[in-house]
Scaffold this motif. Structure first.
Motif, short mmCIF file in Angstrom:
data_model
loop_
_atom_site.label_atom_id
_atom_site.label_comp_id
_atom_site.label_asym_id
_atom_site.label_seq_id
_atom_site.Cartn_x
_atom_site.Cartn_y
_atom_site.Cartn_z
N UNK B 61 0.83 -1.21 0.00
CA UNK B 61 0.00 0.00 0.00
C UNK B 61 0.86 1.26 0.00
N UNK B 62 1.44 1.60 -1.16
CA UNK B 62 2.21 2.84 -1.22
C UNK B 62 1.32 4.04 -0.89
N UNK B 63 1.87 5.04 -0.28
CA UNK B 63 1.16 6.27 0.14
C UNK B 63 0.12 6.02 1.23
N UNK B 111 -9.70 -13.69 1.38
CA UNK B 111 -10.25 -14.95 1.88
C UNK B 111 -9.30 -15.59 2.88
N UNK B 112 -9.84 -16.11 3.95
CA UNK B 112 -8.97 -16.71 4.98
C UNK B 112 -9.02 -18.23 4.84
N UNK B 113 -7.87 -18.85 4.67
CA UNK B 113 -7.86 -20.30 4.41
C UNK B 113 -8.18 -21.16 5.64
N UNK B 114 -7.99 -20.62 6.85
CA UNK B 114 -8.29 -21.38 8.09
C UNK B 114 -8.99 -20.44 9.08
N UNK B 115 -9.72 -20.98 10.06
CA UNK B 115 -10.40 -20.11 11.03
C UNK B 115 -9.42 -19.28 11.85
N UNK B 116 -9.76 -17.99 12.04
CA UNK B 116 -8.88 -17.09 12.81
C UNK B 116 -9.72 -16.24 13.77
N UNK B 117 -9.01 -15.61 14.70
CA UNK B 117 -9.66 -14.69 15.63
C UNK B 117 -9.42 -13.26 15.11
N UNK B 118 -10.37 -12.75 14.35
CA UNK B 118 -10.18 -11.44 13.71
C UNK B 118 -10.01 -10.34 14.77
N UNK B 119 -10.73 -10.48 15.90
CA UNK B 119 -10.67 -9.47 16.95
C UNK B 119 -9.29 -9.33 17.58
N UNK B 120 -8.46 -10.36 17.44
CA UNK B 120 -7.13 -10.31 18.05
C UNK B 120 -6.03 -9.99 17.02
N UNK B 121 -6.45 -9.43 15.88
CA UNK B 121 -5.47 -9.13 14.81
C UNK B 121 -4.46 -8.08 15.28
N UNK B 122 -3.22 -8.27 14.86
CA UNK B 122 -2.19 -7.25 15.12
C UNK B 122 -1.76 -6.66 13.77
N UNK B 123 -1.63 -5.34 13.75
CA UNK B 123 -1.34 -4.66 12.48
C UNK B 123 -0.05 -3.87 12.60
N UNK B 124 0.76 -3.91 11.55
CA UNK B 124 1.88 -2.96 11.48
C UNK B 124 2.07 -2.55 10.02
N UNK B 125 2.57 -1.35 9.85
CA UNK B 125 2.87 -0.86 8.49
C UNK B 125 4.34 -0.52 8.46
N UNK B 126 5.07 -1.13 7.53
CA UNK B 126 6.49 -0.86 7.41
C UNK B 126 6.83 -0.78 5.93
N UNK B 127 7.54 0.27 5.54
CA UNK B 127 7.88 0.48 4.13
C UNK B 127 6.65 0.46 3.22
N UNK B 128 5.52 0.97 3.74
CA UNK B 128 4.29 1.01 2.94
C UNK B 128 3.66 -0.35 2.74
N UNK B 129 4.12 -1.35 3.48
CA UNK B 129 3.51 -2.68 3.39
C UNK B 129 2.73 -2.91 4.68
N UNK B 130 1.45 -3.18 4.52
CA UNK B 130 0.61 -3.48 5.67
C UNK B 130 0.77 -4.96 6.01
N UNK B 131 0.93 -5.23 7.29
CA UNK B 131 1.04 -6.63 7.73
C UNK B 131 -0.02 -6.87 8.79
N UNK B 132 -0.89 -7.84 8.57
CA UNK B 132 -1.93 -8.19 9.54
C UNK B 132 -1.65 -9.61 10.02
N UNK B 133 -1.48 -9.77 11.32
CA UNK B 133 -1.25 -11.10 11.88
C UNK B 133 -2.50 -11.52 12.63
#
Lengths: 249, 145
Positions: B61-63, B111-133
Motif C-alpha cells: 500500500x504505497x502512500x 479470503x482466509x484459508x483457516x479459522x482465525x480470531x479477527x478481533x485479536x489481529x495485530x497490524x503494522x505498516x512498514x515500508x508502505x507494506x501493511x502486515x496483519x497477523x
C-alpha cells in the motif's frame, strides 16, 4: 533463431557491446532497474521481439504501437526490457531467440538484472546482491571484483535460461540478484542491483530518483506484478527455496 | 486394507487445497480491473501465508496513512481490508490519459484459508507494506501416535 520468435532490428545495432536485461520476475527488480537506466541514459529503441507465443497486445507510446519486449541502445550499451510477464510456456523459445541474437551481435557480456525473494524483506534495510556467472571466466571476473557469488541453489525463470543458453554458446553472462519482495514491486532492490552493476561496468545513472519515486513506481507496477505472479506460479518459481542435494557436485 | 493417513498426508492435502484456492482467487482477481471508480479505491497486491499459529496477510500500500487501516469481518472466512492514502492519485498520475478518475484509498477482500480470531489481529505498516497477523482459532488437535 527459433522460427517461433523473431528479433526485428529497427536500426543498425553495433557489435561487441555489453547488454543489460530486465524481464519480469520477483519484485520486478530487473524491469524497474533496466527501465530506469534506459530512461536516464536516453537510450533509443533499436530492436524488438515478435512472437506468436506472446499475448496479442501492443504497447502505445505517444500514440504509436510498440512491442512489449524491446531492445534499446546507445553507442556503448544495449538493454532489453519486457513490459509484460513472458508466459511460462513461451519462455524457452523467447530466451533461445534472444541468446541467438546476442551471439550474432557478438555481445561482450550480458548482465541480467533481477531479484531473489527474501522472506524477511520488510526488515532488510539494504538488500544484498548475489551474482551468478555463465562460465569460469565470468565467474573469475565476478570474484576479482569481490562480488557475492551464489555458490549453490536453484534458479527458476528467465535468468536461469539466459545463463544456461549463454553457457552453451560460451557467452559471458552474469545474473545480478538483489534481495527483494516476491510479490511486490521493489524499487529499493532495483537501486541495489544498479549499484552492484556499477561495480562491474560503468553505468552512470543516479539511483536517488528511483528511491524517491519508490511509492509512485510501486503503484504503477501493480498490474504487471499481478500478471507476473501468475507466470511465476506456473514456472514453479518457489523451487528457488528448495535446498539442493548435497552429494552431487 | 486402507492405509491410515499420516500427518504428512494431511499436511500435503492441506497445502494442495490451499494452492488450489489461491489459484482460483488469482483467476478471479484477474478478471476485473484493479481499481473501482465508484468507491475511488485501488485494489492492493496482497499475499496470504499460514503458519502453525497465525495467518499473515500482507498488502502493498504505497502512500498509505497507517492510522486509517480498517479490517472488517464479512464472513467466517472473509475479511475486507481498507486504508486511506496520504495523497489522491488520478489515472493521469498512473500514466493513463484516456480515462478520468481519482483514487484516495485501498480496498481488498481477503479470503482466509483457516479459522482465525479477527478481533485479536495485530497490524503494522512498514515500508508502505501493511502486515496483519491473525491468530488461528484452535478447535482441534491431531494426536500423533
Amino acid at each position: 533463431m527459433s522460427a517461433l520468435v523473431r528479433v526485428v532490428e529497427k536500426k543498425s545495432v553495433p557489435e561487441g557491446l555489453n547488454m543489460l536485461q530486465g524481464i519480469p520476475d520477483v519484485g520486478l527488480v530487473g524491469v524497474i532497474a533496466t527501465s530506469h537506466i534506459i530512461f536516464n541514459l536516453k537510450m533509443e529503441e533499436v530492436a524488438y521481439i515478435d512472437s506468436d507465443l506472446l499475448p496479442p497486445l501492443t504497447v502505445l507510446y505517444e500514440g504509436l504501437p510498440h512491442s512489449p519486449i524491446r531492445i534499446f541502445g546507445n553507442d556503448r550499451l544495449l538493454a532489453l526490457v519486457s513490459e509484460i510477464a513472458i508466459p511460462a510456456n513461451a519462455l524457452r523459445p523467447v530466451m533461445k531467440a534472444i541468446v541467438d541474437w546476442i551471439e550474432r551481435k557478438k555481445v561482450d557480456k550480458v548482465f541480467s538484472l533481477g531479484g531473489i525473494a527474501a522472506p524477511n524483506r520488510q526488515d532488510i534495510e539494504k538488500p544484498k546482491v548475489y551474482t551468478v556467472a555463465s562460465n569460469e571466466e565470468t565467474l573469475k571476473f565476478l570474484r576479482e571484483r569481490n562480488m557475492e557469488v551464489m555458490e549453490r541453489g536453484f534458479l527458476v525463470g528467465p535468468q536461469a535460461l539466459l545463463l544456461q543458453y549463454c553457457a552453451e554458446k560460451k557467452i559471458g553472462a552474469v545474473a545480478l540478484l538483489a534481495e527483494s519482495f516476491y510479490n511486490y514491486p521493489d524499487p529499493e532492490a532495483a537501486a541495489a542491483v544498479i549499484n552492484a552493476l556499477n561495480q562491474l561496468i560503468e553505468v552512470p545513472v543516479n539511483v536517488q530518483e528511483l528511491l524517491e519515486k519508490g511509492e509512485e513506481i510501486r503503484l504503477k507496477m501493480r498490474d504487471i506484478m499481478r500478471r507476473t505472479r501468475t507466470e511465476l506460479a506456473q514456472m514453479r518459481k518457489a523451487r528457488e527455496y528448495d535446498i539442493p542435494s548435497y552429494y552431487v557436485a | 486394507m486402507r492405509r491410515r493417513r499420516s500427518i504428512f498426508d494431511i499436511m500435503w492435502e492441506y497445502m494442495e487445497e490451499l494452492e488450489r484456492r489461491t489459484d482460483e482467487l488469482m483467476r478471479e482477481v484477474f478478471e476485473k480491473p484493479s481499481w473501482d471508480l465508484e468507491t475511488r479505491s485501488l485494489e492492493p497486491l496482497f499475499n496470504i501465508s499460514v503458519t502453525p499459529d497465525e495467518v499473515v496477510v500482507t498488502a502493498d500500500m504505497p502512500y498509505v496513512d497507517p492510522e486509517t487501516v480498517e479490517i472488517e469481518k464479512l464472513d467466517e472466512d472473509l475479511i475486507e481490508v481498507s486504508a486511506k492514502m496520504r495523497v489522491k492519485v488520478t489515472f493521469r498520475d498512473l500514466g493513463v490519459r484516456h480515462r478520468e478518475g481519482e483514487f484516495s484509498c485501498f480496498r481488498c477482500r481477503v479470503p482466509l484459508p483457516v479459522p482465525v480470531e479477527v478481533g485479536k489481529a495485530k497490524i503494522r505498516v512498514r515500508r508502505g507494506i501493511l502486515e496483519i497477523r491473525l491468530p488461528r482459532r484452535r478447535g482441534y488437535r491431531i494426536e500423533v501416535e
